[in-house]
Enzyme design. Structure first.
Site, PDB file in Angstrom:
ATOM      1  N   ASP A   1       0.835  -1.198   0.000  1.00  0.00           N
ATOM      2  CA  ASP A   1       0.000   0.000   0.000  1.00  0.00           C
ATOM      3  C   ASP A   1       0.873   1.253   0.000  1.00  0.00           C
ATOM      4  O   ASP A   1       0.521   2.275   0.578  1.00  0.00           O
ATOM      5  CB  ASP A   1      -0.926   0.002   1.217  1.00  0.00           C
TER       6      ASP A   1
ATOM      7  N   CYS B   1     -20.955 -12.760  -3.763  1.00  0.00           N
ATOM      8  CA  CYS B   1     -21.819 -11.805  -3.070  1.00  0.00           C
ATOM      9  C   CYS B   1     -23.289 -12.076  -3.370  1.00  0.00           C
ATOM     10  O   CYS B   1     -24.163 -11.779  -2.541  1.00  0.00           O
ATOM     11  CB  CYS B   1     -21.473 -10.372  -3.476  1.00  0.00           C
TER      12      CYS B   1
ATOM     13  N   CYS C   1     -23.929   1.020   5.397  1.00  0.00           N
ATOM     14  CA  CYS C   1     -22.978   2.140   5.364  1.00  0.00           C
ATOM     15  C   CYS C   1     -23.607   3.398   5.972  1.00  0.00           C
ATOM     16  O   CYS C   1     -24.624   3.890   5.471  1.00  0.00           O
ATOM     17  CB  CYS C   1     -22.543   2.413   3.925  1.00  0.00           C
TER      18      CYS C   1
ATOM     19  N   CYS D   1     -19.086  -2.056   6.940  1.00  0.00           N
ATOM     20  CA  CYS D   1     -19.358  -2.923   5.796  1.00  0.00           C
ATOM     21  C   CYS D   1     -18.715  -4.293   5.962  1.00  0.00           C
ATOM     22  O   CYS D   1     -19.177  -5.284   5.388  1.00  0.00           O
ATOM     23  CB  CYS D   1     -18.908  -2.267   4.494  1.00  0.00           C
TER      24      CYS D   1
END
Length: 372
Positions: free
Chosen positions: A140, A197, A207, A253
């Protein structure tokens, strides 16, 4: 000149074994090709979803071509490192508005140095044990489309919340990469994780700020992680009440995702610091800069910096119980020495006084602010 080495059949087994020895949960290999995701990146940037993260657009061309980061790259080794602390108390803290919620990845050590050191060790093991190679490691820390590369390497699929998911362990993990000039065997299409999903909309529904504007579409400008970590200026007024007690990042989430019931306890390097699991917002508001630096040494919280951290805590207090202790904690910091922080403290004081807290009023706070 490209490396001419060709892998032997046992290479992957040896590599996985060495990676496991270093604490990595899973590895996969893919070609350095992200062409399938370029249109997505361009559309996301065009929509303005990056907000103030200007580097996303500035380095977009590098994200589209791993070879620009490491000339001669022929393979990408994608690596997963799990982080979920054993005693994370996520739901307990979120349900107590007097506490400050810190994203669970940030409760222990900063992953960048830990991950990078292990990746370099693995890359050097390849160099000395398998074959000499040119490489770079990333955690990252560079413009790499790491989730897309990890998906292609068989580490999971990108969920509707835009995080990488795995049926083995959910989403509580970090990703890192080794870009190498070795022609390594890539993951076969049949070994890739299929998206699972289905019709689930849990992450979208939960959210707090409606940042997941559509499946697989995240507007970072509304995301609490962006607002509390990446945004260096004032948090938009309309979003402050929605943040609740989340003072550094957000896990909602992930907490609601059915696949995270399979999440395993992460690497011991990321064990939670007791002082950060369920901290009192009034206690955090009283931290001096020296205390902040001491308490967050080696922690991801350093990324926010002291003033931004206080800004976030002020918002948390403004959203919390209208107690005299909360009001006193806010008023004790005016003037703070930072205009942005003062503005958020004033907002928080207004929220508490409107809800009928007993104690000094907004006018008292303004007088104290103008007469240090």
């Amino acid at each position: 000149m490209a490396n001419s080495w060709h892998p032997e059949s046992h290479f992957l087994d040896d590599l996985r074994s060495q990676a496991a020895t270093l604490g990595f949960a899973k590895i996969g290999i893919t070609a350095p090709d992200v062409s399938a995701h370029r249109d997505y990146l361009e559309a996301w940037l065009e929509a303005g979803f990056a907000g103030d993260m200007q580097w996303m657009a500035t380095h977009a061309n590098l994200r589209k071509d791993p070879g620009a980061l490491q000339p001669g790259v022929r393979s990408v080794i994608s690596v997963r490192l799990d982080y979920l602390p054993d005693d994370h108390q996520s739901e307990t803290v979120l349900s107590d508005p007097s506490k400050g919620y810190i994203a669970r990845y940030a409760l222990g050590r900063d992953y960048h140095k830990v991950f990078r050191k292990r990746l370099k060790t693995l890359a050097e093991w390849i160099h000395t044990t398998i074959a000499p190679h040119g490489y770079r490691v990333f955690t990252d820390s560079a413009p790499v489309l790491e989730k897309h590369l990890a998906e292609q390497a068989g580490l999971g699929w990108i969920g509707k919340h835009t995080l990488l998911l795995s049926k083995e362990t959910g989403s509580y993990f970090f990703l890192g990469e080794i870009l190498t000039d070795l022609p390594l065997p890539t993951v076969a299409p049949d070994d890739l994780e299929k998206p699972r999903c289905g019709s689930c909309q849990a992450c979208i529904t939960v959210c707090p700020t409606n940042a997941i504007v559509a499946p697989y579409q995240l507007d970072a400008r509304r995301c609490i992680s962006y607002l509390t970590i990446e945004l260096k200026t004032s948090i938009p007024l309309e979003l402050r009440p929605l943040i609740g007690n989340r003072i550094f990042g957000c896990d909602d989430c992930q907490l609601v995702c059915p696949w995270n019931k399979y999440a395993a306890v992460g690497d011991p390097a990321f064990a939670a610091r007791a002082a950060l699991i369920a901290p009192s917002l009034t206690t955090l508001m009283a931290w001096t800069e020296e205390e902040f630096l001491t308490q967050t040494e080696g922690s991801p919280l350093r990324r926010a910096g002291y003033w931004q951290f206080l800004r976030n805590v002020a918002v948390g207090l403004g959203n919390g119980p209208a107690t005299q202790d909360a009001l006193a904690a806010l008023l004790s910091r005016i003037p703070s020495g930072n205009d942005m922080v003062d503005e958020h403290i004033q907002w928080a004081v207004d929220q508490l006084t409107r809800r009928g807290v007993e104690g000094r009023s907004r006018d008292n706070a303004q007088v104290q602010r103008s007469n240090p």
